[in-house]
Design a protein around this motif. Structure first.
Motif, PDB file in Angstrom:
ATOM      1  N   MET A  83       6.384 -19.542   2.969  1.00 30.70           N
ATOM      2  CA  MET A  83       6.785 -18.270   2.395  1.00 30.70           C
ATOM      3  C   MET A  83       6.504 -18.312   0.896  1.00 30.70           C
ATOM      4  O   MET A  83       6.777 -19.291   0.226  1.00 30.70           O
ATOM      5  CB  MET A  83       8.262 -18.018   2.660  1.00 30.70           C
ATOM      6  N   THR A  84       5.976 -17.232   0.350  1.00 29.87           N
ATOM      7  CA  THR A  84       5.630 -17.178  -1.063  1.00 29.87           C
ATOM      8  C   THR A  84       6.874 -16.942  -1.903  1.00 29.87           C
ATOM      9  O   THR A  84       7.734 -16.145  -1.547  1.00 29.87           O
ATOM     10  CB  THR A  84       4.632 -16.020  -1.325  1.00 29.87           C
ATOM     11  N   ASP A  85       6.938 -17.644  -3.023  1.00 25.78           N
ATOM     12  CA  ASP A  85       8.038 -17.473  -3.962  1.00 25.78           C
ATOM     13  C   ASP A  85       7.899 -16.120  -4.654  1.00 25.78           C
ATOM     14  O   ASP A  85       6.876 -15.824  -5.243  1.00 25.78           O
ATOM     15  CB  ASP A  85       7.989 -18.616  -4.983  1.00 25.78           C
ATOM     16  N   PRO A  86       8.917 -15.229  -4.573  1.00 27.43           N
ATOM     17  CA  PRO A  86       8.835 -13.915  -5.196  1.00 27.43           C
ATOM     18  C   PRO A  86       8.585 -13.952  -6.694  1.00 27.43           C
ATOM     19  O   PRO A  86       8.119 -12.984  -7.275  1.00 27.43           O
ATOM     20  CB  PRO A  86      10.193 -13.275  -4.905  1.00 27.43           C
ATOM     21  N   ALA A  87       8.861 -15.080  -7.329  1.00 22.72           N
ATOM     22  CA  ALA A  87       8.659 -15.180  -8.780  1.00 22.72           C
ATOM     23  C   ALA A  87       7.214 -15.504  -9.151  1.00 22.72           C
ATOM     24  O   ALA A  87       6.847 -15.436 -10.314  1.00 22.72           O
ATOM     25  CB  ALA A  87       9.589 -16.242  -9.362  1.00 22.72           C
ATOM     26  N   THR A  88       6.391 -15.856  -8.183  1.00 25.16           N
ATOM     27  CA  THR A  88       5.007 -16.211  -8.492  1.00 25.16           C
ATOM     28  C   THR A  88       4.195 -14.975  -8.836  1.00 25.16           C
ATOM     29  O   THR A  88       4.414 -13.901  -8.281  1.00 25.16           O
ATOM     30  CB  THR A  88       4.332 -16.955  -7.325  1.00 25.16           C
ATOM     31  N   PRO A  89       3.245 -15.109  -9.789  1.00 22.86           N
ATOM     32  CA  PRO A  89       2.436 -13.960 -10.199  1.00 22.86           C
ATOM     33  C   PRO A  89       1.684 -13.294  -9.048  1.00 22.86           C
ATOM     34  O   PRO A  89       1.576 -12.089  -8.995  1.00 22.86           O
ATOM     35  CB  PRO A  89       1.466 -14.549 -11.223  1.00 22.86           C
ATOM     36  N   GLY A  90       1.156 -14.070  -8.092  1.00 20.64           N
ATOM     37  CA  GLY A  90       0.433 -13.495  -6.958  1.00 20.64           C
ATOM     38  C   GLY A  90       1.318 -12.593  -6.108  1.00 20.64           C
ATOM     39  O   GLY A  90       0.914 -11.537  -5.667  1.00 20.64           O
ATOM     40  N   HIS A  91       2.545 -13.021  -5.884  1.00 13.80           N
ATOM     41  CA  HIS A  91       3.491 -12.228  -5.098  1.00 13.80           C
ATOM     42  C   HIS A  91       3.815 -10.937  -5.827  1.00 13.80           C
ATOM     43  O   HIS A  91       3.841  -9.876  -5.230  1.00 13.80           O
ATOM     44  CB  HIS A  91       4.772 -13.030  -4.831  1.00 13.80           C
ATOM     45  N   LEU A  92       4.032 -11.023  -7.117  1.00 12.81           N
ATOM     46  CA  LEU A  92       4.367  -9.840  -7.912  1.00 12.81           C
ATOM     47  C   LEU A  92       3.223  -8.837  -7.897  1.00 12.81           C
ATOM     48  O   LEU A  92       3.437  -7.638  -7.700  1.00 12.81           O
ATOM     49  CB  LEU A  92       4.700 -10.244  -9.353  1.00 12.81           C
ATOM     50  N   ALA A  93       1.984  -9.309  -8.055  1.00  8.24           N
ATOM     51  CA  ALA A  93       0.830  -8.411  -8.057  1.00  8.24           C
ATOM     52  C   ALA A  93       0.709  -7.692  -6.718  1.00  8.24           C
ATOM     53  O   ALA A  93       0.476  -6.488  -6.669  1.00  8.24           O
ATOM     54  CB  ALA A  93      -0.441  -9.188  -8.374  1.00  8.24           C
ATOM     55  N   ALA A  94       0.880  -8.418  -5.626  1.00  5.71           N
ATOM     56  CA  ALA A  94       0.798  -7.807  -4.301  1.00  5.71           C
ATOM     57  C   ALA A  94       1.917  -6.792  -4.115  1.00  5.71           C
ATOM     58  O   ALA A  94       1.717  -5.710  -3.564  1.00  5.71           O
ATOM     59  CB  ALA A  94       0.863  -8.879  -3.219  1.00  5.71           C
ATOM     60  N   HIS A  95       3.083  -7.130  -4.590  1.00  9.58           N
ATOM     61  CA  HIS A  95       4.245  -6.254  -4.478  1.00  9.58           C
ATOM     62  C   HIS A  95       4.013  -4.954  -5.258  1.00  9.58           C
ATOM     63  O   HIS A  95       4.329  -3.874  -4.771  1.00  9.58           O
ATOM     64  CB  HIS A  95       5.473  -6.994  -5.000  1.00  9.58           C
ATOM     65  N   LEU A  96       3.442  -5.054  -6.436  1.00  9.86           N
ATOM     66  CA  LEU A  96       3.201  -3.867  -7.251  1.00  9.86           C
ATOM     67  C   LEU A  96       2.099  -2.993  -6.661  1.00  9.86           C
ATOM     68  O   LEU A  96       2.143  -1.776  -6.780  1.00  9.86           O
ATOM     69  CB  LEU A  96       2.864  -4.253  -8.696  1.00  9.86           C
ATOM     70  N   ARG A  97       1.103  -3.592  -6.025  1.00  4.35           N
ATOM     71  CA  ARG A  97       0.049  -2.807  -5.379  1.00  4.35           C
ATOM     72  C   ARG A  97       0.622  -1.986  -4.240  1.00  4.35           C
ATOM     73  O   ARG A  97       0.247  -0.855  -4.013  1.00  4.35           O
ATOM     74  CB  ARG A  97      -1.063  -3.712  -4.851  1.00  4.35           C
ATOM     75  N   ARG A  98       1.543  -2.559  -3.518  1.00  3.49           N
ATOM     76  CA  ARG A  98       2.157  -1.878  -2.380  1.00  3.49           C
ATOM     77  C   ARG A  98       3.135  -0.818  -2.859  1.00  3.49           C
ATOM     78  O   ARG A  98       3.233   0.239  -2.282  1.00  3.49           O
ATOM     79  CB  ARG A  98       2.886  -2.892  -1.500  1.00  3.49           C
ATOM     80  N   GLY A  99       3.862  -1.095  -3.902  1.00  6.51           N
ATOM     81  CA  GLY A  99       4.901  -0.193  -4.385  1.00  6.51           C
ATOM     82  C   GLY A  99       6.267  -0.768  -4.090  1.00  6.51           C
ATOM     83  O   GLY A  99       6.429  -1.597  -3.195  1.00  6.51           O
ATOM     84  N   ASP A 100       7.232  -0.341  -4.863  1.00  2.00           N
ATOM     85  CA  ASP A 100       8.614  -0.765  -4.675  1.00  2.00           C
ATOM     86  C   ASP A 100       9.493   0.446  -4.931  1.00  2.00           C
ATOM     87  O   ASP A 100       9.924   0.697  -6.053  1.00  2.00           O
ATOM     88  CB  ASP A 100       8.956  -1.907  -5.635  1.00  2.00           C
ATOM     89  N   VAL A 101       9.724   1.221  -3.899  1.00  2.00           N
ATOM     90  CA  VAL A 101      10.447   2.484  -4.025  1.00  2.00           C
ATOM     91  C   VAL A 101      11.866   2.294  -4.577  1.00  2.00           C
ATOM     92  O   VAL A 101      12.438   3.232  -5.119  1.00  2.00           O
ATOM     93  CB  VAL A 101      10.446   3.232  -2.671  1.00  2.00           C
ATOM     94  N   LEU A 102      12.396   1.108  -4.489  1.00  2.00           N
ATOM     95  CA  LEU A 102      13.733   0.862  -5.019  1.00  2.00           C
ATOM     96  C   LEU A 102      13.735   0.656  -6.530  1.00  2.00           C
ATOM     97  O   LEU A 102      14.786   0.690  -7.159  1.00  2.00           O
ATOM     98  CB  LEU A 102      14.374  -0.330  -4.313  1.00  2.00           C
ATOM     99  N   SER A 103      12.565   0.454  -7.116  1.00  2.82           N
ATOM    100  CA  SER A 103      12.454   0.298  -8.559  1.00  2.82           C
ATOM    101  C   SER A 103      12.364   1.676  -9.213  1.00  2.82           C
ATOM    102  O   SER A 103      11.580   2.524  -8.786  1.00  2.82           O
ATOM    103  CB  SER A 103      11.195  -0.497  -8.909  1.00  2.82           C
ATOM    104  N   PRO A 104      13.139   1.904 -10.262  1.00  3.07           N
ATOM    105  CA  PRO A 104      13.111   3.226 -10.905  1.00  3.07           C
ATOM    106  C   PRO A 104      11.767   3.584 -11.536  1.00  3.07           C
ATOM    107  O   PRO A 104      11.473   4.747 -11.747  1.00  3.07           O
ATOM    108  CB  PRO A 104      14.210   3.148 -11.966  1.00  3.07           C
ATOM    109  N   ARG A 105      10.927   2.594 -11.788  1.00  5.02           N
ATOM    110  CA  ARG A 105       9.625   2.855 -12.416  1.00  5.02           C
ATOM    111  C   ARG A 105       8.492   2.991 -11.405  1.00  5.02           C
ATOM    112  O   ARG A 105       7.356   3.224 -11.784  1.00  5.02           O
ATOM    113  CB  ARG A 105       9.279   1.736 -13.390  1.00  5.02           C
ATOM    114  N   CYS A 106       8.787   2.844 -10.138  1.00  2.51           N
ATOM    115  CA  CYS A 106       7.736   2.856  -9.124  1.00  2.51           C
ATOM    116  C   CYS A 106       7.195   4.271  -8.910  1.00  2.51           C
ATOM    117  O   CYS A 106       7.964   5.206  -8.657  1.00  2.51           O
ATOM    118  CB  CYS A 106       8.259   2.305  -7.806  1.00  2.51           C
ATOM    119  N   PRO A 107       5.867   4.438  -9.013  1.00 10.21           N
ATOM    120  CA  PRO A 107       5.273   5.763  -8.804  1.00 10.21           C
ATOM    121  C   PRO A 107       5.410   6.275  -7.376  1.00 10.21           C
ATOM    122  O   PRO A 107       5.262   7.463  -7.130  1.00 10.21           O
ATOM    123  CB  PRO A 107       3.800   5.562  -9.181  1.00 10.21           C
TER     124      PRO A 107
END
Length: 127
Positions: free
Chosen positions: A1-25
């Motif tokens: 399982m990928t560590d959520p703190a790793t840059p690769g995980h974050l980049a993938a997460h941002l590409r998908r979107g995070d509707v729970l984040s107030p800044r998510c488009p």
């Protein structure tokens, strides 16, 4: 399982979107799709291409201004296609894109569920 703190995980997460984040488009698209008029416009357009006046008649109760604004938002989100014809008088037709058809199916399922469960949801079901 990928560590959520790793840059690769974050980049993938941002590409998908995070509707729970107030800044998510994705929140803006969610707002457009799940607004009353956005949902109803998507559902009506499942039946095929419609002119503005036909669409307004089918979405009973919507003002011309609100429908126009809603369609512009859905077009901006890539869910609705607007085609203008240089005729006299000019006319415009609206249809769903591939993503719009998929979104329409999903919101139609939700509205079907609401309509089926309406007595229980509104508390008017027999106890």
């Amino acid at each position: 399982m990928t560590d959520p703190a790793t840059p690769g995980h974050l980049a993938a997460h941002l590409r998908r979107g995070d509707v729970l984040s107030p800044r998510c488009p994705s929140r803006l698209v969610l707002k457009h799709v799940t607004s009353t008029w956005g949902t109803l416009a998507l559902i009506v357009l499942q039946d095929g291409t419609l002119r503005f006046s036909e669409l307004r008649r089918r979405v009973a109760g919507v003002s011309e201004r609100m429908l126009s604004q809603t369609l512009k938002q859905l077009e901006g989100d890539g869910l609705v296609r607007r085609e203008s014809f240089a005729t006299v008088p000019p006319h415009v037709e609206y249809s769903l894109t591939d993503d719009g058809r998929q979104a329409a199916r999903l919101v139609a399922s939700l509205t079907d569920w609401i309509e089926e469960r309406l007595p229980a949801l509104t508390g008017s079901a027999a106890a």
